[in-house]
Motif scaffolding. Structure first.
Motif, PDB file in Angstrom:
ATOM      1  N   VAL A  66       0.631  -1.387   0.051  1.00  0.00           N
ATOM      2  CA  VAL A  66       0.297   0.222   0.004  1.00  0.00           C
ATOM      3  C   VAL A  66       0.902   1.344  -0.004  1.00  0.00           C
ATOM      4  O   VAL A  66       0.776   2.368  -0.825  1.00  0.00           O
ATOM      5  CB  VAL A  66      -0.996   0.169   0.994  1.00  0.00           C
ATOM      6  N   VAL A  67       1.302   0.768   0.967  1.00  0.00           N
ATOM      7  CA  VAL A  67       2.665   2.503   1.317  1.00  0.00           C
ATOM      8  C   VAL A  67       3.572   2.713  -0.494  1.00  0.00           C
ATOM      9  O   VAL A  67       3.859   3.690  -0.858  1.00  0.00           O
ATOM     10  CB  VAL A  67       3.362   2.084   2.416  1.00  0.00           C
ATOM     11  N   GLU A  68       3.596   1.817  -1.110  1.00  0.00           N
ATOM     12  CA  GLU A  68       4.326   1.656  -2.275  1.00  0.00           C
ATOM     13  C   GLU A  68       3.339   2.497  -3.438  1.00  0.00           C
ATOM     14  O   GLU A  68       3.547   3.248  -4.570  1.00  0.00           O
ATOM     15  CB  GLU A  68       4.792   0.727  -3.165  1.00  0.00           C
ATOM     16  N   GLN A  69       2.289   1.964  -3.374  1.00  0.00           N
ATOM     17  CA  GLN A  69       1.283   2.385  -4.185  1.00  0.00           C
ATOM     18  C   GLN A  69       0.887   4.494  -3.750  1.00  0.00           C
ATOM     19  O   GLN A  69       0.708   4.675  -4.566  1.00  0.00           O
ATOM     20  CB  GLN A  69       0.247   1.879  -4.289  1.00  0.00           C
ATOM     21  N   MET A  70       1.090   3.959  -2.356  1.00  0.00           N
ATOM     22  CA  MET A  70       0.743   5.835  -1.695  1.00  0.00           C
ATOM     23  C   MET A  70       2.163   6.980  -2.439  1.00  0.00           C
ATOM     24  O   MET A  70       1.693   8.252  -2.785  1.00  0.00           O
ATOM     25  CB  MET A  70       0.254   5.915  -0.861  1.00  0.00           C
ATOM     26  N   ALA A  71       3.353   5.802  -2.741  1.00  0.00           N
ATOM     27  CA  ALA A  71       4.433   6.696  -3.114  1.00  0.00           C
ATOM     28  C   ALA A  71       4.571   7.166  -4.275  1.00  0.00           C
ATOM     29  O   ALA A  71       4.730   8.109  -4.643  1.00  0.00           O
ATOM     30  CB  ALA A  71       5.550   6.224  -2.551  1.00  0.00           C
ATOM     31  N   ALA A  72       3.868   6.438  -5.419  1.00  0.00           N
ATOM     32  CA  ALA A  72       3.681   6.209  -6.221  1.00  0.00           C
ATOM     33  C   ALA A  72       2.736   8.023  -6.899  1.00  0.00           C
ATOM     34  O   ALA A  72       2.761   7.850  -8.145  1.00  0.00           O
ATOM     35  CB  ALA A  72       2.915   4.805  -7.088  1.00  0.00           C
ATOM     36  N   ARG A  73       2.156   7.605  -6.238  1.00  0.00           N
ATOM     37  CA  ARG A  73       0.829   7.730  -6.634  1.00  0.00           C
ATOM     38  C   ARG A  73       1.790   9.980  -5.555  1.00  0.00           C
ATOM     39  O   ARG A  73       0.954  11.167  -6.466  1.00  0.00           O
ATOM     40  CB  ARG A  73      -0.054   8.165  -5.947  1.00  0.00           C
ATOM     41  N   TYR A  74       1.969  10.414  -4.681  1.00  0.00           N
ATOM     42  CA  TYR A  74       2.717  11.195  -4.703  1.00  0.00           C
ATOM     43  C   TYR A  74       3.965  11.861  -5.542  1.00  0.00           C
ATOM     44  O   TYR A  74       4.083  12.794  -5.563  1.00  0.00           O
ATOM     45  CB  TYR A  74       3.225  10.830  -3.023  1.00  0.00           C
ATOM     46  N   ARG A  75       4.370  10.321  -6.144  1.00  0.00           N
ATOM     47  CA  ARG A  75       5.201  11.425  -7.046  1.00  0.00           C
ATOM     48  C   ARG A  75       5.020  11.639  -7.857  1.00  0.00           C
ATOM     49  O   ARG A  75       5.200  12.785  -8.745  1.00  0.00           O
ATOM     50  CB  ARG A  75       6.140  10.036  -7.080  1.00  0.00           C
ATOM     51  N   ASP A  76       3.854  11.001  -8.103  1.00  0.00           N
ATOM     52  CA  ASP A  76       3.170  12.230  -9.704  1.00  0.00           C
ATOM     53  C   ASP A  76       2.146  13.442  -9.598  1.00  0.00           C
ATOM     54  O   ASP A  76       2.439  14.175 -10.371  1.00  0.00           O
ATOM     55  CB  ASP A  76       2.221  11.484 -10.293  1.00  0.00           C
ATOM     56  N   GLU A  77       1.684  13.681  -8.180  1.00  0.00           N
ATOM     57  CA  GLU A  77       1.361  14.743  -7.786  1.00  0.00           C
ATOM     58  C   GLU A  77       0.533  14.741  -6.065  1.00  0.00           C
ATOM     59  O   GLU A  77       0.382  13.118  -5.933  1.00  0.00           O
ATOM     60  CB  GLU A  77      -0.166  15.170  -8.318  1.00  0.00           C
ATOM     61  N   VAL A  78       1.271  15.418  -5.554  1.00  0.00           N
ATOM     62  CA  VAL A  78       1.216  15.874  -4.298  1.00  0.00           C
ATOM     63  C   VAL A  78      -0.017  17.082  -4.076  1.00  0.00           C
ATOM     64  O   VAL A  78      -0.118  17.585  -4.488  1.00  0.00           O
ATOM     65  CB  VAL A  78       1.917  15.974  -3.331  1.00  0.00           C
ATOM     66  N   PRO A  79      -1.155  16.659  -3.354  1.00  0.00           N
ATOM     67  CA  PRO A  79      -2.751  16.985  -3.628  1.00  0.00           C
ATOM     68  C   PRO A  79      -2.872  17.914  -1.776  1.00  0.00           C
ATOM     69  O   PRO A  79      -3.445  18.076  -0.870  1.00  0.00           O
ATOM     70  CB  PRO A  79      -4.077  15.646  -3.118  1.00  0.00           C
ATOM     71  N   LEU A  80      -1.911  18.732  -1.939  1.00  0.00           N
ATOM     72  CA  LEU A  80      -2.050  20.156  -0.857  1.00  0.00           C
ATOM     73  C   LEU A  80      -3.601  20.219  -0.956  1.00  0.00           C
ATOM     74  O   LEU A  80      -3.869  20.721  -1.334  1.00  0.00           O
ATOM     75  CB  LEU A  80      -1.161  20.399  -1.176  1.00  0.00           C
ATOM     76  N   MET A  81      -3.647  20.906   0.350  1.00  0.00           N
ATOM     77  CA  MET A  81      -4.753  21.391   0.727  1.00  0.00           C
ATOM     78  C   MET A  81      -4.548  22.594   0.443  1.00  0.00           C
ATOM     79  O   MET A  81      -3.208  22.623   0.741  1.00  0.00           O
ATOM     80  CB  MET A  81      -5.068  21.027   2.401  1.00  0.00           C
ATOM     81  N   PRO A  82      -6.205  23.244  -0.191  1.00  0.00           N
ATOM     82  CA  PRO A  82      -5.928  25.146  -0.617  1.00  0.00           C
ATOM     83  C   PRO A  82      -5.321  25.774   0.969  1.00  0.00           C
ATOM     84  O   PRO A  82      -5.948  25.285   3.020  1.00  0.00           O
ATOM     85  CB  PRO A  82      -7.152  24.888  -0.324  1.00  0.00           C
ATOM     86  N   GLY A  83      -4.427  26.808   1.093  1.00  0.00           N
ATOM     87  CA  GLY A  83      -3.644  27.081   1.659  1.00  0.00           C
ATOM     88  C   GLY A  83      -2.956  26.092   2.360  1.00  0.00           C
ATOM     89  O   GLY A  83      -2.432  26.894   3.419  1.00  0.00           O
ATOM     90  N   ALA A  84      -2.530  25.027   2.464  1.00  0.00           N
ATOM     91  CA  ALA A  84      -1.373  24.425   3.629  1.00  0.00           C
ATOM     92  C   ALA A  84       0.268  25.083   3.336  1.00  0.00           C
ATOM     93  O   ALA A  84       0.358  25.230   4.410  1.00  0.00           O
ATOM     94  CB  ALA A  84      -1.304  22.834   3.155  1.00  0.00           C
TER      95      ALA A  84
END
Length: 208
Positions: A66-84
């Motif tokens: 699961v963590v490997e899949q999450m890291a792959a998604r984050y490498r594409d784009e980190v979905p930062l919250m507005p104003g973070a």
């Protein structure tokens, strides 16, 4: 003290999508309350829970996959919250910040590096690094210990039920920033010292 998932990163939808698919792909059954139960769990805790849902893998292998899949998604784009990014940089100029997250250390570092925020925090803690995940107070207490501050003098920023309970149990005042799609339970929200609509409302004055 900041939480990460749901406060600085809009990661709960990604976590749910990745873990839901992982459970389905490996013989498990996702339950109606699974997502709410998972929010705030440490990596060993949620991996064991997914195993209980019928995933035919050892918990360590579940976590790794699961963590490997999450890291792959984050490498594409980190979905930062507005104003973070703006909120963290604004506050770090005047007060000392810490972070206590249920995310694995690997993902915390990926997010903070991508957002160029690592230098804004005096200490960051993953609940992998403490005995218990949220709603237990361990992560917040460890962050305060590393920062050499009294947790009772800290303000935590949280979004989830388990996160609110965790910070409150640590003796911190808690500001709730509820996620619109994953709102905390009413009893957990009642623990909040203040409730704000978004990160733009966080100022040094609002923490006093």
């Amino acid at each position: 003290m900041f939480d990460l998932d749901g406060v600085l990163v809009d990661s709960e939808p990604v976590w749910e999508e990745v873990r839901r698919a992982f459970v389905a792909d490996h013989g498990g059954t996702w339950q109606p309350d699974t997502q709410s139960r998972l929010m705030g769990m440490s990596t060993p805790e949620w991996a064991a829970y997914l195993h209980e849902l019928g995933v035919r893998m050892a918990p360590d292998d579940i976590a790794r996959g699961v963590v490997e899949q999450m890291a792959a998604r984050y490498r594409d784009e980190v979905p930062l919250m507005p104003g973070a990014v703006e909120a963290v940089r604004r506050l770090s100029e005047q007060i000392t910040l810490g972070l206590a997250s249920s995310s694995p250390r690997r993902l915390i570092d990926v997010v903070l590096d991508a957002a160029e925020l690592k230098g804004c925090f005096a200490a960051t803690v993953s609940t992998e690094e403490v005995p218990r995940g949220k709603p237990a107070p361990d992560g917040y207490l460890e962050a305060a210990r590393r920062m050499e501050v009294d947790p009772r003098g800290c303000v935590a920023v949280e979004d989830s039920s388990n996160g609110l309970r965790s910070a409150h149990a640590a003796g911190m005042r808690v500001i709730a920033v509820p996620h619109p799609h994953y709102p905390p339970a009413p009893d957990a929200l009642a623990l909040a010292w203040r409730v704000v609509p978004d990160l733009g409302a966080l100022t040094v004055e609002s923490l006093g």
